[in-house]
Design a protein around this motif. Structure first.
Motif, PDB file in Angstrom:
ATOM      1  N   ASN A 107      45.813  43.171  27.653  1.00 41.39           N
ATOM      2  CA  ASN A 107      45.463  43.186  29.073  1.00 41.39           C
ATOM      3  C   ASN A 107      45.974  41.959  29.813  1.00 41.39           C
ATOM      4  OD1 ASN A 107      43.411  45.469  30.127  1.00 41.39           O
ATOM      5  ND2 ASN A 107      43.075  45.171  27.942  1.00 41.39           N
TER       6      ASN A 107
ATOM      7  N   CYS B 290      38.163  44.054  31.407  1.00 42.86           N
ATOM      8  CA  CYS B 290      39.540  44.532  31.446  1.00 42.86           C
ATOM      9  C   CYS B 290      39.517  46.056  31.433  1.00 42.86           C
ATOM     10  CB  CYS B 290      40.332  44.025  30.244  1.00 42.86           C
ATOM     11  SG  CYS B 290      40.404  42.226  30.077  1.00 42.86           S
TER      12      CYS B 290
ATOM     13  N   HIS C 263      40.307  43.964  36.762  1.00 46.48           N
ATOM     14  CA  HIS C 263      41.142  42.766  36.604  1.00 46.48           C
ATOM     15  C   HIS C 263      40.272  41.676  35.983  1.00 46.48           C
ATOM     16  CE1 HIS C 263      44.378  44.521  39.000  1.00 46.48           C
ATOM     17  NE2 HIS C 263      43.450  44.902  39.863  1.00 46.48           N
ATOM     18  N   PRO C 264      40.804  40.958  34.986  1.00 42.80           N
ATOM     19  CA  PRO C 264      39.973  39.972  34.278  1.00 42.80           C
ATOM     20  C   PRO C 264      39.703  38.696  35.050  1.00 42.80           C
ATOM     21  CG  PRO C 264      42.201  39.918  33.436  1.00 42.80           C
ATOM     22  CD  PRO C 264      42.151  41.061  34.406  1.00 42.80           C
TER      23      PRO C 264
END
Length: 365
Positions: free
Chosen positions: A141, A251, A265-266
């Motif tokens: 990711n 993620c 989105h991390p």
């Protein structure tokens, strides 16, 4: 940046072996106290700690790559901390931090990375990742290289860092047991997701990698049933929900390029939640179509997203977002974090710790 050390340091928890130019700390073996007094006038070189899963790596190749990259970056010889059956990496990381290291390199799968992160999120020390597990979802990711040991080692000593969110979950089992708090970096899940992880053979994971999860899914199908739960997202009123699986994501990407949560989105300070709710004879086919086709291909551009938005509603997959999530189950349910089962829970409280982890990234210059 370098810093001097003037204090006398006594080590009671770890024993360091000097061999072939490397320093290895064995956190599970006690040793006599060794007092060292460093000259405060001499600044020390920066030093990394390697927390590694010995069942996942070729140690000789790993040592060679790490020491070569450290030397080229002007860092001292790394310290080495193996994980064990009794320590997934938390204790090894704590002992590494006691050595005042400037960087922790996690070598293993998502479980090792998760364990190291659980300690690092409260420390001002960056994390580097050398993916060596079954799925390596966190590395995937983040766009980090998979299967390239030399590249991973170079990135570990790069000057580029990215602030990443950490998911945190409090697990409540019953009134007789204390609550547990754990971190996750990829996904937390319950229902068929957790049962798949529970029913996947570790020996098959070593033999065939992520394909072993196919067997886990097959063994989970006879146990498949809808979960009945109540949830509260942020400060909204509590609601009821029936789903075969509830997944909380930092993620969104899965192995094979599949995209479970396309908007995750991390580093956005948000938890993404997916509830899989297959209905009717084609329910699971609709879930598969959403994950394997719509999310992976169609939604990759603006036109595709617009087509999905204008198309018919697909109740088989429900998406939610929030910063906190309370969930109460009708009965105890298995729960997994980043591919490791954490037993059964009767309720959970999940929240996001924004930007709590600094992760080493490739230097694109």
């Amino acid at each position: 940046m370098t810093r001097g050390r003037s204090a006398s340091v006594s080590r009671h928890l770890g024993c360091r072996e000097e061999s072939a130019g490397r320093s290895r700390v064995q956190p599970t073996e006690p040793c006599r106290s060794v007092d060292r007094v460093a000259n405060s006038a001499v600044a020390r070189s920066r030093q990394a700690a390697v927390v590694y899963n010995p069942t996942k790596v070729d140690l000789a190749k790993l040592e060679s790559a790490a020491m070569d990259a450290a030397a080229k970056a002007g860092w001292a010889t790394p310290l080495w901390f193996p994980t064990s059956a009794d320590d997934a990496g938390q204790n090894a990381t704590r002992i590494a931090l006691e050595q005042r290291v400037d960087l922790v390199i996690a070598v293993g799968g998502d479980g090792t990375v998760r364990a190291v992160t659980e300690v690092l999120r409260s420390a001002d020390v960056p994390l580097a990742i050398v993916p060596a597990g079954t799925a390596n979802l966190f590395a995937r990711n983040l766009g980090l290289p998979i299967g390239d040991l030399a590249a991973s080692a170079r990135i570990a000593f790069s000057k580029v860092e990215r602030a990443i969110d950490v998911g945190v979950v409090t697990i409540v089992r019953n009134s007789a047991e204390p609550d547990e708090e754990h971190a996750f970096v990829v996904m937390a899940g319950l229902g068929i997701d957790a049962r798949m992880v529970k029913n996947t053979s570790k020996s098959m994971k070593r033999a065939v990698g992520w394909l072993a999860y196919v067997g886990g899914i097959t063994r989970s199908l006879p146990q498949m049933r809808a979960l009945r739960l109540r949830y509260r997202l942020d400060d909204a009123p509590e609601q009821s929900l029936s789903a075969h699986s509830l997944i909380v994501g930092n993620c969104g990407g899965l192995t094979g390029g599949f995209l479970l949560m396309p908007d995750a989105h991390p580093d956005d300070g948000i938890l993404d939640i997916a509830a899989l709710r297959p209905r009717g004879p084609f329910g699971w086919l609709n879930v598969w179509n959403r994950v394997a086709w719509q999310n992976r291909v169609v939604a990759k551009n603006g036109i595709g997203r617009r087509i999905i938005e204008l198309g018919p509603d697909m109740p088989d997959v429900t998406y939610l977002t929030g910063r906190t999530l309370h969930v109460r189950f009708e009965r105890p349910e298995y729960f997994q974090l980043d591919g490791d089962v954490f037993g059964e829970a009767i309720s959970i409280f999940a929240w996001v710790d924004p930007g709590a982890l600094r992760v080493k990234m490739p230097d694109e210059s």
